[in-house]
Design an enzyme around this catalytic site. Structure first.
Site, PDB file in Angstrom:
ATOM      1  N   SER A  47      40.194  40.627 -22.031  1.00 59.46           N
ATOM      2  CA  SER A  47      39.336  41.796 -21.846  1.00 59.46           C
ATOM      3  C   SER A  47      38.503  41.670 -20.576  1.00 59.46           C
ATOM      4  O   SER A  47      38.152  40.570 -20.136  1.00 59.46           O
ATOM      5  CB  SER A  47      38.401  41.966 -23.041  1.00 59.46           C
ATOM      6  OG  SER A  47      39.143  42.222 -24.204  1.00 59.46           O
TER       7      SER A  47
HETATM    8  N1  SAH Z   1      39.519  38.966 -27.401  1.00 53.72           N
HETATM    9  C1  SAH Z   1      40.424  38.838 -26.281  1.00 53.72           C
HETATM   10  C2  SAH Z   1      41.199  40.106 -26.051  1.00 53.72           C
HETATM   11  C3  SAH Z   1      42.553  40.009 -26.581  1.00 53.72           C
HETATM   12  S1  SAH Z   1      43.559  41.451 -26.407  1.00 53.72           S
HETATM   13  C4  SAH Z   1      39.680  38.381 -25.056  1.00 53.72           C
HETATM   14  O1  SAH Z   1      38.679  37.735 -25.189  1.00 53.72           O
HETATM   15  O2  SAH Z   1      40.102  38.663 -23.945  1.00 53.72           O
HETATM   16  C5  SAH Z   1      43.722  41.912 -28.105  1.00 53.72           C
HETATM   17  C6  SAH Z   1      44.390  40.933 -29.017  1.00 53.72           C
HETATM   18  O3  SAH Z   1      44.470  41.558 -30.292  1.00 53.72           O
HETATM   19  C7  SAH Z   1      45.828  40.559 -28.642  1.00 53.72           C
HETATM   20  O4  SAH Z   1      45.915  39.178 -28.520  1.00 53.72           O
HETATM   21  C8  SAH Z   1      46.660  41.054 -29.830  1.00 53.72           C
HETATM   22  O5  SAH Z   1      47.736  40.213 -30.174  1.00 53.72           O
HETATM   23  C9  SAH Z   1      45.620  41.070 -30.936  1.00 53.72           C
HETATM   24  N2  SAH Z   1      45.938  41.931 -32.080  1.00 53.72           N
HETATM   25  C10 SAH Z   1      46.520  43.157 -32.098  1.00 53.72           C
HETATM   26  N3  SAH Z   1      46.647  43.607 -33.363  1.00 53.72           N
HETATM   27  C11 SAH Z   1      46.120  42.633 -34.174  1.00 53.72           C
HETATM   28  C12 SAH Z   1      45.963  42.496 -35.578  1.00 53.72           C
HETATM   29  N4  SAH Z   1      46.372  43.443 -36.434  1.00 53.72           N
HETATM   30  N5  SAH Z   1      45.404  41.374 -36.059  1.00 53.72           N
HETATM   31  C13 SAH Z   1      44.977  40.379 -35.218  1.00 53.72           C
HETATM   32  N6  SAH Z   1      45.092  40.454 -33.881  1.00 53.72           N
HETATM   33  C14 SAH Z   1      45.658  41.562 -33.357  1.00 53.72           C
END
Ligand code: SAH
Length: 225
Positions: free
Chosen positions: A74
């Protein structure tokens, strides 16, 4: 094994140095992030540790970056913005993050809360997050493999829930696992594929939802992978 290399990597040099990170925090302040607790946490976490070596020199730009598996780390502003909204006039308390990804936001949350849980549905990403986080030694952060749509029943209730992927509607399990007086922030998909952050507060009389900024997140998927 390769301890010296990792140790130097954590401190950072040049484009990954503490000075570059301080400039990122200065930009966040200019963009309107005002809570000193949030700014200090953003300054404490070395974001370059969470991206591939080849992208490390871009870690302190205010952008989302690819982390593999079609997912992204993010944007720093969005991470700061969401946490600031959760902390307005209060402490974070017990936290659940949905969507660990590379683990960056989880590390920021762990600077600000005594207990953070983060759940991810892609096992390989969770393992990568674990290895990214290892050298930061955050004993108050627990990672879990699972479908965040179901929350994390065994650790509920949570005072703060932050979702890092966009859903068409607020997952019911997350509402149930939000403590009374708790807050959740998440991107909600709207008509025409646009998204908006929503802040949800659980009060005695029910849930109160406040629409916030338009955003762009990867989708919240169903089930584990
Ligand atoms: N928090 C992260 C952002 C990750 S992007 C950061 O610090 O940059 C969003 C993440 O959500 C991805 O890794 C994706 O695999 C996860 N995701 C999507 N759907 C999900 C679900 N149902 N349960 C858990 N994780 C999920």
């Amino acid at each position: 094994m390769n301890e010296p290399r990792r140790a130097r990597n954590l401190a950072g040099v040049g484009m990954t140095s503490q000075r570059t990170r301080a400039r990122m925090v200065e930009r966040l302040r200019e963009e309107g992030i005002a809570d000193p607790r949030v700014l200090a946490a953003m300054e404490a976490v070395p974001r370059h540790v969470f991206v591939e070596e080849a992208l490390a020199h871009r870690a302190y730009e205010d952008n989302a970056l690819p982390i593999g598996f079609g997912q992204t780390i993010s944007q720093p502003y969005i991470v700061a913005r969401m946490i600031e909204e959760l902390m307005r006039g209060r402490e974070l308390g017990r936290v659940l993050e949905v969507g660990t990804g590379c683990g960056y936001q989880a590390a920021v949350l762990a600077q600000l809360s005594a207990q953070v849980y983060s759940i991810e549905r892609i096992r390989e990403l969770l393992e990568r997050a674990r290895s990214n986080l290892r050298e930061l030694r955050l004993s108050n952060l627990r990672l879990a493999y699972g479908d965040g749509n179901e929350g994390l029943e065994k650790a509920a209730p949570f005072d703060s829930i932050v979702v890092a992927a966009a859903a068409p509607a607020v997952p019911q399990a997350l509402l149930r696992q939000l403590a009374l007086g708790g807050r959740m922030i998440l991107p909600i998909r709207q008509a025409g594929d646009s998204q908006r952050l929503a802040l949800i507060e659980r009060e005695r009389r029910g849930f109160v939802e406040t629409p916030l900024d338009p955003v762009r997140f990867v989708p919240l998927e169903a089930g584990k992978r």
